[in-house]
Enzyme design. Sequence first.
Site, PDB file in Angstrom:
ATOM      1  N   CYS A 255       0.830  -1.212   0.000  1.00 34.37           N
ATOM      2  CA  CYS A 255       0.000   0.000   0.000  1.00 34.37           C
ATOM      3  C   CYS A 255       0.867   1.265   0.000  1.00 34.37           C
ATOM      4  CB  CYS A 255      -0.989  -0.030   1.162  1.00 34.37           C
ATOM      5  SG  CYS A 255      -2.459   0.983   0.863  1.00 34.37           S
ATOM      6  N   HIS A 341      -3.866  -5.229   0.016  1.00 30.37           N
ATOM      7  CA  HIS A 341      -3.536  -5.768   1.336  1.00 30.37           C
ATOM      8  C   HIS A 341      -3.608  -7.285   1.368  1.00 30.37           C
ATOM      9  CE1 HIS A 341      -3.206  -2.163   3.951  1.00 30.37           C
ATOM     10  NE2 HIS A 341      -3.878  -1.608   2.946  1.00 30.37           N
ATOM     11  N   GLU A 343      -2.540  -9.250   3.581  1.00 31.31           N
ATOM     12  CA  GLU A 343      -2.843  -9.782   4.917  1.00 31.31           C
ATOM     13  C   GLU A 343      -4.337  -9.953   5.120  1.00 31.31           C
ATOM     14  OE1 GLU A 343      -3.698  -5.539   5.455  1.00 31.31           O
ATOM     15  OE2 GLU A 343      -2.154  -6.663   4.380  1.00 31.31           O
TER      16      GLU A 343
END
Length: 365
Positions: A255, A341, A343
């Site tokens: 990001c 993202h 994650e």
Amino acid sequence: MIRKKATLLLADGTVFQGTLIGNAGTNGGEICFNTGMTGYQEIYTDPSYTGQIVVTTTPHIGNYGVIDSEVESDHPTVAGIVVSNFSDVYSRIDASGSLQDYLVNNKITGIADVDTRKLVRHLRSKGAMNAIISSEFEDNIEGLKAELDKVPNMDGLELSSQVCTQEPYFVGNENSKIRVACLDFGIKKNILRNLSDRGVYCKVFPAKTKLEEMEAWNPQAYFLSNGPGDPAVMEYAVETTKAILNTGKPVFGICLGHQILAESVGISTYKMHHGHRGLNHPIKNILSGKSEITSQNHGFNISREDSEKNENVEITHIHLNDNTVAGIKLKNKPAFSVQYHPESSPGPHDSRYLFDDFISLINKN
């Protein structure tokens, strides 16, 4: 429960009336929207939302309460929230409390009973802009406008040094063979969890840490985190990243970290019309030919034109909705980054292989 009235005023003069949720008061920021159907607690505690009022498009917020294990930072970081239907009661047995109490305890002001469909359509048409929520200016729009004028613009705003850790800290097994220095621009806890789950011992450094201090810890690689604000004004981070690249050690950015890596090799960044924020953004991995459904939260992006012209940069991922660049790797350095993202907290797990790719790159180096 009878709630007080509240007002949402946009910078273009549009007014929405609703009811107060969270803490009574007045607060402003850049208004944006997230299309995710779940994960409101992870969204509200994501440091990347610092300075922003978040509109959630899912119609019910608060219905499953809050739980300590689902925070992405130590406290909510949003400037405010806008929802359609807000629930004071919650159904999840293991919840630690209600969202209402959580917002009050953390001094977050929000507004409910807003036509969020109408509001999001307006933002998609007009673009990102500042806004303000208040329970104190019910019949005084002119006074609220004066307060809104005091809210800084996100374009040109540096926020990472305000939200990052102020002291280094460790995550993971200290006996691990892999040590990664993580530059904290507003890092999410689940990123560190994904790294430590893969046997990485992380030392998390404040955003303005110099390379010499990080190198003294002797890391095998570097991670550039997500975070809030405009990457174009983060010269300190760009210069540090250039120095990191010169070490020849592997680098992975997510990001804002992706944008900083791009800036460090001469790729410019720009503010998007209304950004990408949600859990179902389609990405194509050009290297594998496969598509991924991803979690995203960003209002800035890197220049595709600059990326294509740079002989040392390869575009690896493309956003399938608008063809913006979603990932790059450097041809002359062991470095790569993505705009989304992996994650995935909240969101799908399609992209978690990127953490494995990072480990593989470290082991090869």
